[in-house]
Scaffold this motif. Structure first.
Motif, short mmCIF file in Angstrom:
data_model
loop_
_atom_site.label_atom_id
_atom_site.label_comp_id
_atom_site.label_asym_id
_atom_site.label_seq_id
_atom_site.Cartn_x
_atom_site.Cartn_y
_atom_site.Cartn_z
N THR A 1 2.85 7.59 3.39
CA THR A 1 3.69 8.00 2.27
C THR A 1 4.96 7.16 2.21
OG1 THR A 1 2.87 10.27 2.40
CG2 THR A 1 4.93 9.93 1.22
N ASP A 2 5.24 6.63 1.02
CA ASP A 2 6.44 5.83 0.73
C ASP A 2 6.43 4.45 1.37
OD1 ASP A 2 7.51 7.87 -0.83
OD2 ASP A 2 8.58 8.76 0.86
N GLU B 1 0.87 3.13 -0.29
CA GLU B 1 0.25 4.19 -1.07
C GLU B 1 -0.70 3.61 -2.11
OE1 GLU B 1 3.10 6.71 -2.95
OE2 GLU B 1 4.11 7.25 -1.09
N ARG B 2 -1.70 4.38 -2.49
CA ARG B 2 -2.58 3.98 -3.58
C ARG B 2 -1.86 4.15 -4.91
NH1 ARG B 2 -5.02 8.65 -1.62
NH2 ARG B 2 -6.77 7.47 -0.79
N ALA B 3 -2.17 3.29 -5.84
CA ALA B 3 -1.63 3.43 -7.20
C ALA B 3 -2.39 4.53 -7.92
CB ALA B 3 -1.79 2.12 -7.95
N THR B 4 -1.71 5.23 -8.80
CA THR B 4 -2.34 6.26 -9.61
C THR B 4 -2.90 5.63 -10.87
OG1 THR B 4 -0.80 7.94 -8.81
CG2 THR B 4 -1.98 8.43 -10.85
N LEU B 5 -4.21 5.77 -11.07
CA LEU B 5 -4.85 5.19 -12.25
C LEU B 5 -4.62 6.08 -13.46
CD1 LEU B 5 -8.25 3.94 -10.78
CD2 LEU B 5 -6.11 2.68 -11.08
N GLU C 1 9.89 0.10 -2.29
CA GLU C 1 10.10 0.76 -3.58
C GLU C 1 8.79 0.85 -4.37
OE1 GLU C 1 13.03 0.43 -7.52
OE2 GLU C 1 13.15 -1.07 -5.92
N PHE C 2 7.90 -0.13 -4.13
CA PHE C 2 6.61 -0.16 -4.81
C PHE C 2 5.51 -0.17 -3.74
CE2 PHE C 2 9.77 -2.17 -7.55
CZ PHE C 2 9.62 -1.43 -8.72
N PRO C 3 5.21 0.97 -3.15
CA PRO C 3 4.33 1.03 -1.98
C PRO C 3 2.87 0.65 -2.26
CG PRO C 3 4.85 3.25 -2.72
CD PRO C 3 5.73 2.32 -3.50
N TRP C 4 2.52 0.48 -3.53
CA TRP C 4 1.17 0.03 -3.91
C TRP C 4 1.10 -1.49 -4.06
CZ3 TRP C 4 3.91 3.88 -6.55
CH2 TRP C 4 4.82 3.39 -7.50
N GLN C 5 2.24 -2.17 -3.91
CA GLN C 5 2.30 -3.62 -4.10
C GLN C 5 1.58 -4.35 -2.97
OE1 GLN C 5 4.23 -5.51 -6.65
NE2 GLN C 5 2.93 -7.14 -5.84
N VAL C 6 0.82 -5.37 -3.34
CA VAL C 6 0.06 -6.18 -2.38
C VAL C 6 0.39 -7.65 -2.61
CG1 VAL C 6 -2.26 -6.85 -1.60
CG2 VAL C 6 -1.84 -4.51 -2.39
N SER C 7 0.47 -8.42 -1.54
CA SER C 7 0.50 -9.87 -1.62
C SER C 7 -0.89 -10.39 -1.29
CB SER C 7 1.52 -10.47 -0.64
OG SER C 7 1.38 -11.89 -0.56
N LEU C 8 -1.52 -11.06 -2.26
CA LEU C 8 -2.81 -11.71 -2.03
C LEU C 8 -2.52 -13.12 -1.54
CD1 LEU C 8 -5.90 -11.94 -2.21
CD2 LEU C 8 -5.61 -12.55 -4.63
N VAL D 1 -1.74 -8.57 2.27
CA VAL D 1 -0.66 -7.98 3.05
C VAL D 1 -0.08 -6.83 2.24
CG1 VAL D 1 1.55 -8.34 4.22
CG2 VAL D 1 -0.12 -10.22 4.08
N VAL D 2 -0.01 -5.65 2.85
CA VAL D 2 0.64 -4.49 2.23
C VAL D 2 1.82 -4.07 3.10
CG1 VAL D 2 -1.49 -3.69 1.15
CG2 VAL D 2 -0.85 -2.81 3.41
N GLY D 3 2.73 -3.32 2.50
CA GLY D 3 3.89 -2.84 3.25
C GLY D 3 4.99 -3.86 3.42
#
Length: 268
Positions: free
Chosen positions: A135-136, A139-143, A35-42, A85-87
């Motif tokens: 896509t979905d 994805e990069r976040a829109t600044l 749902e939030f494809p720009w979300q990352v776990s550091l 980690v993304v996705g």
């Protein structure tokens, strides 16, 4: 009143007597997968014998760069101790969409301060190899534009931070609907802490009265819909920075105001 930063290290980090880091969303709900494809776990390990574990959120800037809060990485400049980690959706179960990457560099804002209001609490992580943007899924976040305030817009926060103060991290990514409030309203609601520490340029505040960021959410995204038509236009309004101790839902959470750092981000 004490404040805290939304980081999740064991033991917990308290950067000064007045402020602490936030790590989990209180009164949120499970997000849908991707749902939030720009979300990352550091993720972090304290030495090479340990596995990496989640300490902070972060945001995809592009295939080679990740945005997070400076306080998430200031404690250890050793880049081999971090990975992203993304996705992902669960911290413990794989869904097949995850991409893990090491870092080649980390860049903390030169004017970052880990006292008071944690001004310039922002950092860019440079990846050792490029992400595959899908896509979905990733994805990069829109600044945002530099003049965008987001006040009154439909917004969401997301993260794997604690759902109650001193509780465990959730396994599934959490989300919560919220609203951006004005600088003056935020100062009033934070009381003496707001008067001392809040910066109109450095900070953007959210408040719903029913949810809050918490420990482990640090560095994660606040996104707001700025569309004027039926097509959603989600922009990155902030990354999680600090709030009052114990993550009270009756108090604002404070984020880095991304619109104030567009030029800095572009140069990293």
């Amino acid at each position: 009143m004490k404040t805290f930063l939304f980081i999740c290290l064991l033991p917990a980090v308290f950067a000064d007597p007045q402020t602490t880091f936030l790590s989990r969303i209180v009164n949120g709900q499970d997000a849908e997968p991707n749902e939030f494809p720009w979300q990352v776990s550091l993720q972090y390990r304290s030495d090479t014998t340990q596995e990496y574990s989640h300490i902070c959120g972060a945001v995809v800037l592009d295939a080679n760069r990740i945005l997070t809060a400076a306080h998430c990485v200031e404690h250890d400049p050793t880049i081999s101790n971090y990975e992203i980690v993304v996705g992902g959706h669960s911290l413990t179960e794989q869904n097949g969409n995850e991409q893990r990457r090491k870092l080649s560099d980390l860049k903390i804002h030169a004017s970052y301060s880990n006292s008071g209001g944690y001004n310039n609490d922002i950092a860019v992580l440079i990846l050792s190899s490029s992400l595959t943007l899908i896509t979905d899924i990733v994805e990069r976040a829109t600044l945002p534009l530099s003049a965008q305030t987001f006040t009154g817009k439909n917004c969401y926060i997301s993260g794997w931070g604690r759902t109650v103060a001193n509780g465990p991290l959730p396994d599934i990514l959490q989300k919560a609907a919220t609203s951006v409030i004005t600088h003056s309203d935020c100062r009033t609601r934070l009381g003496f802490t707001g008067i001392l520490y809040l910066s109109a340029q450095a900070h953007i505040c959210i408040y719903s009265g029913s949810n809050s960021a918490c420990n482990g959410d640090s560095g994660g995204p606040l996104v707001c819909d700025v569309s004027t038509t039926n097509t959603e236009n989600w922009q990155l309004a902030g990354v999680t920075s600090w709030g009052l101790t114990d993550c009270p839902v009756g108090s604002p959470s404070v984020y880095v105001r991304i619109s104030s750092y567009i030029d800095w981000i572009s140069m990293q």
